[in-house]
Write a protein that holds these residues in place. Structure first.
Motif, PDB file in Angstrom:
ATOM      1  N   VAL A 274       0.855  -1.189   0.000  1.00 32.95           N
ATOM      2  CA  VAL A 274       0.000   0.000   0.000  1.00 32.95           C
ATOM      3  C   VAL A 274       0.893   1.241   0.000  1.00 32.95           C
ATOM      4  O   VAL A 274       1.874   1.297   0.735  1.00 32.95           O
ATOM      5  N   ASP A 275       0.543   2.227  -0.821  1.00 33.62           N
ATOM      6  CA  ASP A 275       1.270   3.497  -0.820  1.00 33.62           C
ATOM      7  C   ASP A 275       0.566   4.498   0.087  1.00 33.62           C
ATOM      8  O   ASP A 275      -0.645   4.698  -0.039  1.00 33.62           O
ATOM      9  N   VAL A 276       1.339   5.127   0.973  1.00 31.06           N
ATOM     10  CA  VAL A 276       0.791   6.184   1.835  1.00 31.06           C
ATOM     11  C   VAL A 276       1.630   7.425   1.580  1.00 31.06           C
ATOM     12  O   VAL A 276       2.848   7.410   1.769  1.00 31.06           O
ATOM     13  N   LEU A 277       0.988   8.473   1.087  1.00 31.63           N
ATOM     14  CA  LEU A 277       1.721   9.696   0.748  1.00 31.63           C
ATOM     15  C   LEU A 277       1.267  10.852   1.618  1.00 31.63           C
ATOM     16  O   LEU A 277       0.067  10.998   1.890  1.00 31.63           O
ATOM     17  N   THR A 279       0.288  14.612   2.093  1.00 32.79           N
ATOM     18  CA  THR A 279      -0.199  15.707   1.251  1.00 32.79           C
ATOM     19  C   THR A 279      -0.249  16.960   2.133  1.00 32.79           C
ATOM     20  O   THR A 279       0.006  16.879   3.335  1.00 32.79           O
ATOM     21  N   LYS A 280      -0.633  18.085   1.534  1.00 31.13           N
ATOM     22  CA  LYS A 280      -0.727  19.331   2.326  1.00 31.13           C
ATOM     23  C   LYS A 280      -1.755  19.198   3.429  1.00 31.13           C
ATOM     24  O   LYS A 280      -1.606  19.722   4.522  1.00 31.13           O
ATOM     25  N   ALA A 281      -2.864  18.486   3.107  1.00 33.05           N
ATOM     26  CA  ALA A 281      -3.982  18.425   4.055  1.00 33.05           C
ATOM     27  C   ALA A 281      -3.978  17.170   4.925  1.00 33.05           C
ATOM     28  O   ALA A 281      -4.782  17.057   5.834  1.00 33.05           O
ATOM     29  N   GLY A 282      -3.085  16.223   4.648  1.00 34.23           N
ATOM     30  CA  GLY A 282      -3.109  14.990   5.442  1.00 34.23           C
ATOM     31  C   GLY A 282      -2.350  13.858   4.788  1.00 34.23           C
ATOM     32  O   GLY A 282      -1.188  14.011   4.423  1.00 34.23           O
ATOM     33  N   LEU A 283      -2.998  12.723   4.608  1.00 33.92           N
ATOM     34  CA  LEU A 283      -2.361  11.542   4.021  1.00 33.92           C
ATOM     35  C   LEU A 283      -3.239  10.971   2.922  1.00 33.92           C
ATOM     36  O   LEU A 283      -4.471  10.975   3.053  1.00 33.92           O
ATOM     37  N   LYS A 284      -2.600  10.465   1.867  1.00 38.05           N
ATOM     38  CA  LYS A 284      -3.362   9.859   0.778  1.00 38.05           C
ATOM     39  C   LYS A 284      -2.990   8.377   0.706  1.00 38.05           C
ATOM     40  O   LYS A 284      -1.812   8.025   0.827  1.00 38.05           O
ATOM     41  N   VAL A 285      -3.984   7.524   0.525  1.00 32.21           N
ATOM     42  CA  VAL A 285      -3.740   6.079   0.575  1.00 32.21           C
ATOM     43  C   VAL A 285      -4.287   5.391  -0.667  1.00 32.21           C
ATOM     44  O   VAL A 285      -5.407   5.671  -1.096  1.00 32.21           O
ATOM     45  N   LYS A 286      -3.480   4.454  -1.204  1.00 31.53           N
ATOM     46  CA  LYS A 286      -3.882   3.709  -2.403  1.00 31.53           C
ATOM     47  C   LYS A 286      -3.136   2.377  -2.394  1.00 31.53           C
ATOM     48  O   LYS A 286      -1.947   2.342  -2.073  1.00 31.53           O
ATOM     49  N   ARG A 287      -3.823   1.304  -2.722  1.00 35.41           N
ATOM     50  CA  ARG A 287      -3.103   0.021  -2.781  1.00 35.41           C
ATOM     51  C   ARG A 287      -2.460  -0.128  -4.157  1.00 35.41           C
ATOM     52  O   ARG A 287      -2.974   0.395  -5.150  1.00 35.41           O
ATOM     53  N   ARG A 288      -1.289  -0.857  -4.178  1.00 34.67           N
ATOM     54  CA  ARG A 288      -0.549  -0.941  -5.449  1.00 34.67           C
ATOM     55  C   ARG A 288      -1.156  -1.939  -6.417  1.00 34.67           C
ATOM     56  O   ARG A 288      -1.132  -1.743  -7.617  1.00 34.67           O
ATOM     57  N   ALA A 289      -1.704  -3.037  -5.901  1.00 33.91           N
ATOM     58  CA  ALA A 289      -2.299  -4.061  -6.777  1.00 33.91           C
ATOM     59  C   ALA A 289      -3.695  -4.378  -6.260  1.00 33.91           C
ATOM     60  O   ALA A 289      -4.100  -3.893  -5.206  1.00 33.91           O
ATOM     61  N   ASP A 290      -4.427  -5.216  -6.990  1.00 34.90           N
ATOM     62  CA  ASP A 290      -5.797  -5.516  -6.591  1.00 34.90           C
ATOM     63  C   ASP A 290      -5.866  -6.221  -5.244  1.00 34.90           C
ATOM     64  O   ASP A 290      -6.840  -6.109  -4.520  1.00 34.90           O
ATOM     65  N   ARG A 291      -4.819  -6.975  -4.949  1.00 38.94           N
ATOM     66  CA  ARG A 291      -4.846  -7.730  -3.703  1.00 38.94           C
ATOM     67  C   ARG A 291      -3.602  -7.399  -2.887  1.00 38.94           C
ATOM     68  O   ARG A 291      -2.498  -7.366  -3.432  1.00 38.94           O
ATOM     69  N   VAL A 292      -3.767  -7.153  -1.585  1.00 36.32           N
ATOM     70  CA  VAL A 292      -2.582  -6.879  -0.755  1.00 36.32           C
ATOM     71  C   VAL A 292      -1.938  -8.199  -0.347  1.00 36.32           C
ATOM     72  O   VAL A 292      -2.554  -9.258  -0.433  1.00 36.32           O
ATOM     73  N   LYS A 293      -0.671  -8.089   0.126  1.00 37.19           N
ATOM     74  CA  LYS A 293       0.050  -9.293   0.579  1.00 37.19           C
ATOM     75  C   LYS A 293      -0.206  -9.502   2.062  1.00 37.19           C
ATOM     76  O   LYS A 293      -0.357  -8.542   2.823  1.00 37.19           O
ATOM     77  N   ALA A 294      -0.221 -10.745   2.491  1.00 36.14           N
ATOM     78  CA  ALA A 294      -0.394 -11.051   3.911  1.00 36.14           C
ATOM     79  C   ALA A 294       0.840 -10.573   4.682  1.00 36.14           C
ATOM     80  O   ALA A 294       1.963 -10.716   4.208  1.00 36.14           O
ATOM     81  N   VAL A 295       0.624  -9.947   5.840  1.00 33.03           N
ATOM     82  CA  VAL A 295       1.745  -9.525   6.693  1.00 33.03           C
ATOM     83  C   VAL A 295       1.438  -9.941   8.126  1.00 33.03           C
ATOM     84  O   VAL A 295       0.272 -10.049   8.511  1.00 33.03           O
ATOM     85  N   ASN A 296       2.491 -10.190   8.906  1.00 37.51           N
ATOM     86  CA  ASN A 296       2.295 -10.547  10.316  1.00 37.51           C
ATOM     87  C   ASN A 296       2.292  -9.278  11.161  1.00 37.51           C
ATOM     88  O   ASN A 296       3.036  -8.332  10.886  1.00 37.51           O
ATOM     89  N   VAL A 297       1.466  -9.283  12.198  1.00 40.70           N
ATOM     90  CA  VAL A 297       1.339  -8.097  13.042  1.00 40.70           C
ATOM     91  C   VAL A 297       1.375  -8.496  14.515  1.00 40.70           C
ATOM     92  O   VAL A 297       0.746  -9.476  14.905  1.00 40.70           O
ATOM     93  N   THR A 298       2.136  -7.745  15.313  1.00 40.54           N
ATOM     94  CA  THR A 298       2.125  -7.947  16.760  1.00 40.54           C
ATOM     95  C   THR A 298       1.744  -6.631  17.404  1.00 40.54           C
ATOM     96  O   THR A 298       2.361  -5.597  17.119  1.00 40.54           O
ATOM     97  N   THR A 299       0.728  -6.634  18.242  1.00 36.68           N
ATOM     98  CA  THR A 299       0.338  -5.368  18.884  1.00 36.68           C
ATOM     99  C   THR A 299       1.275  -5.077  20.051  1.00 36.68           C
ATOM    100  O   THR A 299       1.692  -5.980  20.772  1.00 36.68           O
TER     101      THR A 299
END
Ligand code: UD1
Length: 422
Positions: A274-277, A279-299
């Motif tokens: 996912v691309d997070v950019l 901007t002047k007013a905040g953040l813009k978000v867009k995924r690079r491909a139709d499906r994201v990749k699985a990632v591991n997360v630890t809180t």
């Protein structure tokens, strides 16, 4: 009871304004109890939890008025005539326990109901109690209430927290502002809400150093004065809405978004594709491909991945390419959204504090039950990616923490509506 109907309908585009942080505001409001002069909070979120805190402060004798459609909270505690925080209010919301430290510091006494169980785990108050006892308070548990006294006032001390608890850090920091001498909180929580509270307390005349690091030093003063303070952006609301275009496609700008509030979360999004950019007013978000990749997360405590975004991340992982493991290290019982996501066709195996999620191509809409605040919004996110209709029941949880949730999602093109219940 109201419910929310979501239809999975493809890409979302546009802007979503992000509100002030609920959790910051719930700590800033009790800070009014520390001073006789007025405290004004701007950028307050319009939520039922804020109303509950208003009710609690009013029951203690504070005057609270909500202006400009609830975005400004004008508070004044010149006349506190009650020091008992009643069970009927406290049981609705754990953050009610944040009146303990300020009342004790200002009045030398406080009686606060223990919050009791909560859906996501035991959540005891031992760290709050030990910290305030180290400042010289005498605290006893009687009939479900904590009876706290500091007849000779509070005295600065060095307090080492065994866990970097957000609530305990806030309670101790507020109490220490009016204690005699210096308090050092070691292993303090570093969350942005702590930094925001310290900023506000400093505007009120407190001497605080190191908020945002593990060592916070507070030099006690005799009195605090009035101030005006804008509530920091809600990083959890921000992270939640950042996931909308990631799950449904499209490109969304989050107004008021800041990278420093969501660093660990953005790293995981980048890893997932996912691309997070900025901007002047905040953040813009867009995924690079139709499906994201699985990632591991630890809180983890801040600056780690927040537990309050775990449910939403799980909703994303349900349709990711591959298998991810989500580990919950903050609250022991925080996977109640998993069985609901499974009803929508997700493949999730929960073993203790780990959830293994194997991504499927598409979820399927279903009637589901919200079990807590963050779980509820994860079900809406899942609904955005699902085929057909999803009905999320028990949405009162959502009203506690997400203002205008239907308007914000529909503003970027989601097909979502609130259905009035009987
Ligand atoms: C705050 C947030 C909540 C968020 C959490 C963790 C508010 C209103 N709520 O909750 O949304 O999920 O931080 O980022 O700000 N603990 C003890 N003894 C204590 C206090 C806490 O053992 O005296 C344990 C809890 O059981 C839990 C962990 O510490 O396992 C985290 O709790 P804490 O950081 O205190 O969370 P809250 O302040 O309740």
């Amino acid at each position: 009871m109201d419910s929310i109907l979501v239809k999975g309908n493809g890409p979302l585009n546009g802007q979503i304004p992000i509100a002030g942080a609920k959790n910051a505001c719930l700590a800033l409001m009790p800070a009014t109890l520390l001073s006789e002069e007025p405290l004004t909070l701007t950028n307050a979120p319009r939520l039922s939890d804020i109303k509950t805190m208003t009710e609690l402060l009013q029951s203690l004798g504070a005057e609270v008025s909500s202006l400009q459609d609830g975005q400004v909270q004008a508070l004044s505690s010149h006349n506190i005539d009650n020091h008992v925080a009643d069970y009927e209010i406290v049981r609705k919301m754990r953050a009610s326990n944040l009146v303990l430290g300020p009342m004790l510091a200002r009045l030398g006494q406080a009686v606060v109901s223990l919050p009791g169980g909560c859906a996501i785990g035991a959540r005891p108050m031992d760290l709050h109690i030990h910290g305030l006892e180290a400042l010289g308070a005498e605290i006893e548990l009687k009939d479900g209430y904590l009876h706290a006294k500091a007849p000779r006032g509070l005295k600065g001390a060095v307090i080492e927290l065994s866990f970097a608890s957000v609530g305990a850090t806030e309670n101790i920091m507020m109490a220490a502002t009016l204690a005699k001498g210096t308090t050092v909180i070691k292993n303090a929580a570093r969350e942005p809400e702590i930094v925001d509270l310290a900023d506000c307390l400093r505007k009120m005349g407190a001497h605080i150093d190191g908020a945002g690091t593990s060592d916070i030093t507070i030099e006690g003063v005799d009195r605090l004065h009035g101030a005006t303070h804008p509530v920091v952006t809600d990083r959890i609301e921000l992270g939640t809405y950042m996931l909308a275009p990631v799950i449904a496609g499209g490109e969304v700008e989050l107004l008021g978004g800041r990278l420093d509030l969501v660093g660990a979360f953005v790293e995981k999004l980048n890893e997932a594709g996912v691309d997070v950019l900025e901007t002047k007013a905040g953040l813009k978000v867009k995924r690079r491909a139709d499906r994201v990749k699985a990632v591991n997360v630890t809180t983890e405590p801040f600056p780690g991945f927040p537990t309050d975004l775990q449910a939403q991340m799980m909703a994303l992982m349900c349709t990711a390419d591959g298998t991810s493991v989500l580990e919950e290290k903050i609250f022991e019982n925080r996977f109640m959204h998993a069985p609901e996501l499974i009803r929508m066709g997700a493949k999730i195996d929960v073993q203790g504090g780990h959830a293994t999620v194997t991504g499927v191509d598409r979820l399927k809409g279903a009637p589901v039950m919200a079990t807590d605040l963050r779980a509820s919004v994860s079900l809406i996110l899942a609904g955005l990616a699902a085929e057909g209709e999803t009905i999320v029941n028990r949405v009162y949880h959502l009203d506690r923490g997400y203002e205008q949730v239907v308007r914000k999602f529909s503003g970027v093109g989601a097909q979502i509506e609130r259905i009035k219940g009987s």
